[in-house]
Design an enzyme around this catalytic site. Structure first.
Site, PDB file in Angstrom:
ATOM      1  N   HIS A 296       1.209   2.161   2.359  1.00  0.00           N
ATOM      2  CA  HIS A 296       0.415   0.852   1.694  1.00  0.00           C
ATOM      3  C   HIS A 296      -0.387   0.501   2.886  1.00  0.00           C
ATOM      4  CE1 HIS A 296       3.219   1.677  -1.507  1.00  0.00           C
ATOM      5  NE2 HIS A 296       4.278   1.222  -0.793  1.00  0.00           N
TER       6      HIS A 296
ATOM      7  N   GLU B 194      11.484   2.044  -4.196  1.00  0.00           N
ATOM      8  CA  GLU B 194      12.327   1.141  -5.196  1.00  0.00           C
ATOM      9  C   GLU B 194      11.819   0.549  -6.191  1.00  0.00           C
ATOM     10  OE1 GLU B 194      16.508   0.353  -4.793  1.00  0.00           O
ATOM     11  OE2 GLU B 194      15.173   1.382  -3.444  1.00  0.00           O
TER      12      GLU B 194
ATOM     13  N   ARG C  15       6.524  -4.153   2.419  1.00  0.00           N
ATOM     14  CA  ARG C  15       7.374  -2.991   2.735  1.00  0.00           C
ATOM     15  C   ARG C  15       6.451  -1.857   2.930  1.00  0.00           C
ATOM     16  NH1 ARG C  15      10.697  -5.442  -1.057  1.00  0.00           N
ATOM     17  NH2 ARG C  15      12.545  -6.511  -0.047  1.00  0.00           N
TER      18      ARG C  15
ATOM     19  N   ASP D 277       6.311   0.855  -4.343  1.00  0.00           N
ATOM     20  CA  ASP D 277       7.182   1.863  -3.474  1.00  0.00           C
ATOM     21  C   ASP D 277       8.352   2.405  -4.315  1.00  0.00           C
ATOM     22  OD1 ASP D 277       8.929  -0.237  -3.948  1.00  0.00           O
ATOM     23  OD2 ASP D 277       9.353  -0.632  -1.687  1.00  0.00           O
TER      24      ASP D 277
ATOM     25  N   ASP E  79       7.079  -3.138  -8.004  1.00  0.00           N
ATOM     26  CA  ASP E  79       6.515  -3.277  -6.742  1.00  0.00           C
ATOM     27  C   ASP E  79       6.214  -1.515  -6.423  1.00  0.00           C
ATOM     28  OD1 ASP E  79       6.847  -5.605  -6.116  1.00  0.00           O
ATOM     29  OD2 ASP E  79       8.691  -5.355  -4.897  1.00  0.00           O
TER      30      ASP E  79
ATOM     31  N   GLU F 247       9.800  -7.638 -11.346  1.00  0.00           N
ATOM     32  CA  GLU F 247      11.036  -7.647 -10.683  1.00  0.00           C
ATOM     33  C   GLU F 247      11.542  -9.136 -10.903  1.00  0.00           C
ATOM     34  OE1 GLU F 247       9.260  -4.591  -8.158  1.00  0.00           O
ATOM     35  OE2 GLU F 247       8.682  -6.431  -8.905  1.00  0.00           O
TER      36      GLU F 247
ATOM     37  N   TYR G  65       1.529  -6.424   0.060  1.00  0.00           N
ATOM     38  CA  TYR G  65       3.126  -6.010  -0.182  1.00  0.00           C
ATOM     39  C   TYR G  65       3.504  -5.749   1.316  1.00  0.00           C
ATOM     40  CZ  TYR G  65       7.030  -3.660  -2.046  1.00  0.00           C
ATOM     41  OH  TYR G  65       8.322  -3.044  -2.332  1.00  0.00           O
TER      42      TYR G  65
END
Length: 866
Positions: A341, A84, A296, A82, A80, A7, A294
Site C-alpha cells: 500500500h 486480514e 499496515r 490487506d 481493510d 470492521e 492505512y
C-alpha cells in the site's frame, strides 16, 4: 439500497458521513468466525479442511447484518485493504451465505484512506473477494494452528511451566534470548584515549583527539593500560604542536522516507517509548477517524497528488528554498503486492498538528510524528560544512585531529530529524577559525579510560528492525508477536528494553535442541516468502501446508519418548556456561556451596519457575536462581549482595529467588536450614534498598500494642495479599506498604473497625450478649447475623424468634433454642454417618432428654418463684 460492512463502529461512523441515505453501514467488530480452540479444527487427514465457527460474541453482529439484508439487495464488504481485511470479508460472505441466496449481490471495495473522495471513488470500482489473499490467510492461520496445537502440548509435558509455543513468536523469543546470552558471555576489553584542549593564537579553545603516536596511526586498542596512557600524555606534553592542515568540505543529508508500519513502530518507540501494540492502536484510531492513510503497509511510495500537496504546504509554510526542484521518489520495499500500500501519511497535508484538534495524547503525538515525517520527506536536503583539522609535532611522532560540523542550511531539519537506536550522534562541534601553520597551545591533556560494551538489549524498535531485516513477520504481525511473548511471561520489559525471563530462556533452549529447524531464522523467513507467493498466486496453499506438516509431524513424533529428566539434562548441558560461571577461587562451580558435597543441577518447580538446586535434596536445601551472576541489571546481579550487618554481626544480604527479590539474615546452616527471610514489597526497587530498610522488613510483623477493648496484640506486616494490620483472626488491608512501619493504635483500630463493619472475611463479630455456659459445657451468646440476631453455642446457631429482643434473651431461653435446633439435626447433635455409630447416637438422644428435663425443671422453678 445497500448494506456496507466494515470492521469497527468508529470506521462505520466516519464512512456513514460520506455515503448518504442509500446505505446502511454496520460493523462486524473484527473477525466473525475463527477456528475452535480444540484438536481437529484443521483436519490434516482430509486435505487440511478447516472447521470454522461463528464466535458467540459475533452472532449478534451477524444477525444484525442478516436483518438489514432483508430490506436491502446488495452487500458491500469494505474491510481493510490487506490480507486480514480480505479474510474478514470472506468470512462475512461465508457466514451470510443463507441470507445472500435470494438474488442479492456481494461486492468488495477497498480504500487506503477514509476520506470522502477515497470512499466515493472506491464505491465506483467494486470487485470480488480476492481468493489468493484469502488463501494466503488460510495458510498462515492453519500453520499457526498446527504449530500451536501440536508443539504446545509437547512443551507442557516435557518442560513443566512452559505455557505455549508459536510459529513466529518462538523465533522472535530466540532473538531476545540469544542477545541476552551474548551479553552474559561478553568480556569487556580496556582501552584508553587521549584528548587535548588546544587554543588558537587568539585564545579560542577547541578539542582534539590523539590519532598518531610514535609516528604510527593509533588503532582502537593501541593504548591498553594506564601506564601506556601516561606515556602517551607525556609524548604530547613534551612537544610543541602546529596545525598541519585544515580541510573544509561541504556535505548534504537527505530526509528519511515516509513511514511504513515497521519504521513507525520504531520511531514511536525511540521518541515516545510507545510499544508496538500501543502505537498500532493509536494509528488505527487515527485511520478510522480519517486523519491518516492505512497503517499496515510495507510501502514507502506516496500518491502523486499527496506529493504535490506536501510541496504546496512546504512552500506556504517555509518558502521556495525548502522545496526541492523535483519531487522526491522513494523506492517501494514491499515483498509482495498485498502489503504494497501507500506509505503512512496524513490524508490532508494542510492539517498540521496545531490545526487538527486531537484529544487523545497517544494519537496526538503519533499524528504529529507522521505529519512531520511526511512533510520532511519532500523537503530540500540539509547542507553542512564539515571541517577536519590535523595538528602535529615537528618530528611527526605525535598527531591529533579536531573535527567539527556547521549547518549552513537546515532544509528538512527545520521540521524533523529521525531518532537513533544507539547513543552516538554525529560530531556537531563548531570549531573556531583555525589557520594552517599556526601554533596550537596546549591547555590540558586528558587521558580517558574506556571499556568495550556488550551488544545492547533489544528495544521493541530495534527488535522490529531486526525481524524486518531477517524477513520474519509482516506489518500486521509485529505488534501481536511482541505482545504475545510478554503476555506469556517469556519476556519482560524494563526501561524500554526486552529481557528474557527464565521460562523464555528454557523454552528457547528446548526448541533449538529438539525443534531446531522450526526456530531457524532462514526457515521462518522462507516460509513467510512462500505465504507471499500464495497471495501473489504463485503457489498452492495446500501444497505448502502438506510439505510443512509432513516434516513437522515427524519432528513431533520423535519427542514422544523424551523424559522430563532427559530434557532438563540437555538444557543443563547447553546452558552450563550461563548457569555455572567460573568462581574467583577456581573451585568447581557445580559443587554445592552449602553442603560441599552435592552437585548443582537445573530443576523446575510446579509453578513453572526454574532454579538451580543441590543434588543432595532433601538433606541439602540449597537453591539459587538460574540467571548467571554479573548481569548489568539482571536480578542475579544482586544475588548475595551484602547490605551490612545486624547488631549480632549477621550479614544482611539482598538476593533473588524463584518468587522475586528478598532479604536474608545470615546463611543457611545444618542447624538452621531456613534463615530469616523477607520478600521485597511490590514497588520496592532492589537497587534502592538500604540496610535500615532491610532490617525493618526482617523485623515484621511489627507489634503495635494491645487492643484497647480486649488487650489482644495488634500487629502490622506484609503478607501474600499486601500490607495489613492484624487483631486476633481479623486481617485488614492497608493501602500503602509504608504505613506498616508507621501506623499507630488509633489508626489500626479504625482500619480494623472498618473491616468488621464491611463484614469482611475473617472479621470476628462481637457478641450482642454473653449469656454464660450451656449445661453440657461451652459458652452460649447472642450474635448479630446477616439475617437477624441468633444464639450461638459451639457449632449450633439458632435464629431468634420474631419479636424476641436480643437484650432480653435469658440463658434458659437460649439453651432451649439451641437444644431444639440440635434435635432437628443441628451440627452439634448430628449423628455420625457410619452405621456402627447407632449406639452412641442413642446415648446422645438420652443426653438431649436429660438436657430437656433440666430446662423444664428450671422453667418450673422460675414460675414457682414468680
Amino acid at each position: 439500497m445497500a448494506v456496507v460492512v466494515v470492521e469497527s463502529p468508529a470506521k462505520a461512523k466516519t464512512i456513514n458521513k460520506y455515503l448518504g441515505p442509500g446505505y446502511t453501514v454496520l460493523a462486524s467488530y473484527g473477525h466473525v468466525r475463527d477456528l475452535p480452540p480444540k484438536d481437529g479444527s484443521v483436519d490434516t487427514d482430509h486435505d487440511f479442511e478447516m472447521k470454522w465457527e461463528v464466535a458467540s460474541d459475533s452472532k449478534k453482529h451477524v444477525r444484525a447484518i442478516t436483518e438489514a439484508l432483508k430490506s436491502d439487495d446488495e452487500l458491500i464488504l469494505a474491510t481493510d485493504p490487506d490480507r486480514e481485511g480480505e479474510a474478514i470479508s470472506w468470512h462475512l460472505q461465508e457466514a451470510l451465505s443463507k441470507a445472500l441466496k435470494k438474488g442479492k449481490s456481494v461486492k468488495r471495495v477497498t480504500f487506503n484512506a477514509i476520506t470522502k473522495s477515497a470512499v466515493t471513488e472506491a464505491m465506483k470500482a467494486p470487485r470480488e473477494v480476492d481468493m489468493e489473499l484469502v488463501e494466503a490467510y488460510l495458510a498462515r492461520r492453519a500453520l499457526d494452528y498446527l504449530v500451536g496445537f501440536n508443539l504446545s502440548p509437547v512443551l507442557w509435558r516435557k518442560l513443566p511451566g512452559a505455557k505455549s509455543a508459536g510459529r513466529v513468536q518462538s523465533v522472535c523469543l530466540r532473538l531476545i534470548v540469544e542477545r541476552e546470552m551474548e551479553i552474559e558471555a561478553f568480556r569487556a576489553r580496556e582501552y584508553w584515549t587521549v584528548t587535548a584542549k588546544l587554543a588558537t593564537p587568539r585564545g579560542q579553545e577547541y578539542d582534539a583527539r590523539l590519532t598518531v603516536l610514535g609516528g604510527k596511526k593509533l588503532e582502537k586498542f593501541d593504548i591498553p593500560t594506564t601506564e601506556a596512557a601516561e606515556l602517551a600524555v607525556q609524548a604530547v606534553t613534551s612537544r610543541d604542536l602546529k596545525v598541519a592542515s585544515v580541510e573544509a568540505k561541504p556535505a548534504t543529508r537527505n530526509p528519511s522516507a515516509p513511514f511504513m508500519t515497521s519504521t513507525l513502530q520504531q520511531e514511536a518507540s525511540r521518541k515516545f517509548g510507545m510499544g508496538a501494540r500501543q502505537t498500532m492502536s493509536a494509528a488505527q484510531r487515527l485511520y478510522e477517524a480519517g486523519h491518516i492513510t492505512y497503517m499496515r503497509t510495507d510501502g514507502i511510495d506516496m500518491a502523486p497528488e499527496a506529493v504535490m500537496a506536501a510541496r504546496d504546504q512546504i512552500k506556504a509554510s517555509w518558502g521556495d528554498r525548502y522545496v526541492p526542484s523535483s519531487p522526491r521518489m522513494y523506492k517501494n520495499k514491499a515483498k509482495n503486492a498485498q502489503e504494497a500500500h501507500e506509505c503512512i501519511r496524513p490524508t490532508d497535508m494542510s492539517a498540521s498538528p496545531d490545526r487538527l484538534r486531537i484529544h487523545d495524547a497517544d494519537q496526538r503525538k503519533l499524528y504529529d510524528l507522521i505529519w512531520k515525517r511526511t512533510i520532511a520527506s519532500q523537503m530540500a536536503a540539509a547542507q553542512f560544512e564539515r571541517t577536519t583539522v590535523d595538528i602535529a609535532s615537528a618530528d611527526g611522532q605525535v598527531g591529533l585531529r579536531a573535527t567539527g560540523q556547521v549547518v549552513t542550511f537546515d532544509g528538512f531539519l527545520k521540521v524533523y530529524e529521525e531518532g537513533r537506536d544507539d547513543d552516538g550522534d554525529e560530531d556537531a562541534n563548531r570549531l573556531p577559525q583555525i589557520s594552517e601553520g599556526e601554533a596550537a597551545e596546549k591547555r590540558a591533556i586528558t587521558p580517558e579510560q574506556h571499556f568495550t560494551q556488550p551488544p545492547p538489549r533489544y528495544t521493541e524498535a530495534s527488535l522490529v528492525k531486526r525481524m524486518e531485516e531477517l524477513g520474519i513477520g509482516r506489518p500486521s504481525t509485529y505488534a501481536s508477536i511482541i505482545t504475545t511473548i510478554q503476555d506469556r511471561e517469556y519476556v519482560r520489559k524494563e526501561k524500554n528494553r526486552l529481557i528474557p525471563e527464565d521460562k523464555g530462556r528454557l523454552v528457547t533452549v528446548f526448541l533449538t535442541n529438539y525443534f531446531r529447524r522450526y526456530v531457524e531464522y532462514d526457515f521462518t523467513a522462507d516460509l513467510e516468502a512462500q505465504l507471499d507467493d500464495i497471495s501473489d498466486g504463485q503457489r498452492d496453499y495446500k501444497e505448502v501446508l502438506a510439505h510443512f506438516w509432513r516434516d513437522f509431524s515427524a519432528a513431533i513424533a520423535e519427542t514422544a519418548d523424551l523424559r522430563i529428566g532427559e530434557v532438563l539434562d540437555k538444557i543443563d548441558e547447553v546452558l552450563a556456561p550461563h548457569l555455572y560461571p567460573a568462581r574467583e577461587d577456581g573451585s568447581d562451580p557445580r559443587v554445592c556451596p552449602l553442603c560441599g558435597a552435592g552437585r548443582l543441577h537445573l530443576k523446575t518447580a510446579r509453578s513453572g519457575g526454574a532454579f538451580i538446586g543441590c543434588g543432595n535434596y532433601p538433606e541439602c536445601r540449597y537453591t539459587r536462581p538460574i540467571s548467571a551472576p554479573g548481569g548489568d541489571d539482571g536480578a542475579a546481579a544482586m544475588d548475595g549482595k551484602v547490605l551490612g550487618q545486624d547488631a549480632a554481626g549477621n550479614d544482611i544480604s539482598l538476593r533473588n529467588g524463584r518468587f522475586g527479590p528478598y532479604v536474608q539474615r545470615g546463611e543457611a546452616t545444618e542447624e538452621q536450614p531456613k534463615p530469616d527471610r523477607a520478600s521485597l514489597p511490590k514497588g520496592w526497587a532492589p537497587g534502592d534498598l538500604t540496610l535500615e530498610r532491610a532490617l525493618e522488613l526482617l523485623a515484621l510483623p511489627r507489634p503495635i500494642g494491645p487492643h484497647p477493648e480486649d488487650g489482644e496484640l495488634v500487629e502490622a506486616g506484609v503478607g501474600r495479599y499486601g500490607p495489613y494490620v492484624k487483631h486476633g483472626r481479623v486481617y485488614a488491608n492497608l493501602p500503602d506498604v509504608e504505613e506498616v512501619f508507621t501506623i499507630g493504635m488509633n489508626r489500626a483500630v479504625e482500619v480494623l473497625a472498618q473491616k468488621a463493619a464491611r463484614g469482611g472475611r475473617g472479621a470476628a463479630a462481637k457478641p450482642l450478649k454473653e449469656l454464660g455456659d450451656h449445661p453440657d459445657g461451652g459458652a452460649i451468646s447472642v450474635m448479630p447475623g446477616r439475617y437477624g440476631p441468633y444464639v450461638k453455642w459451639e457449632k449450633v446457631n439458632a435464629t431468634l424468634p420474631k419479636g424476641m429482643e436480643p437484650e432480653a434473651v435469658t440463658l434458659e431461653e437460649a439453651v432451649q433454642l439451641v437444644n431444639e435446633k440440635a434435635s432437628k439435626g443441628g451440627k452439634k447433635k448430628a449423628a455420625p454417618k457410619k452405621v456402627a455409630a447407632k449406639k452412641p447416637a442413642a446415648k446422645k438422644t438420652a443426653a438431649k432428654k436429660t438436657a430437656a428435663k433440666k430446662t423444664t425443671a428450671t422453667k418450673s422453678t422460675k414460675k414457682a418463684a414468680e
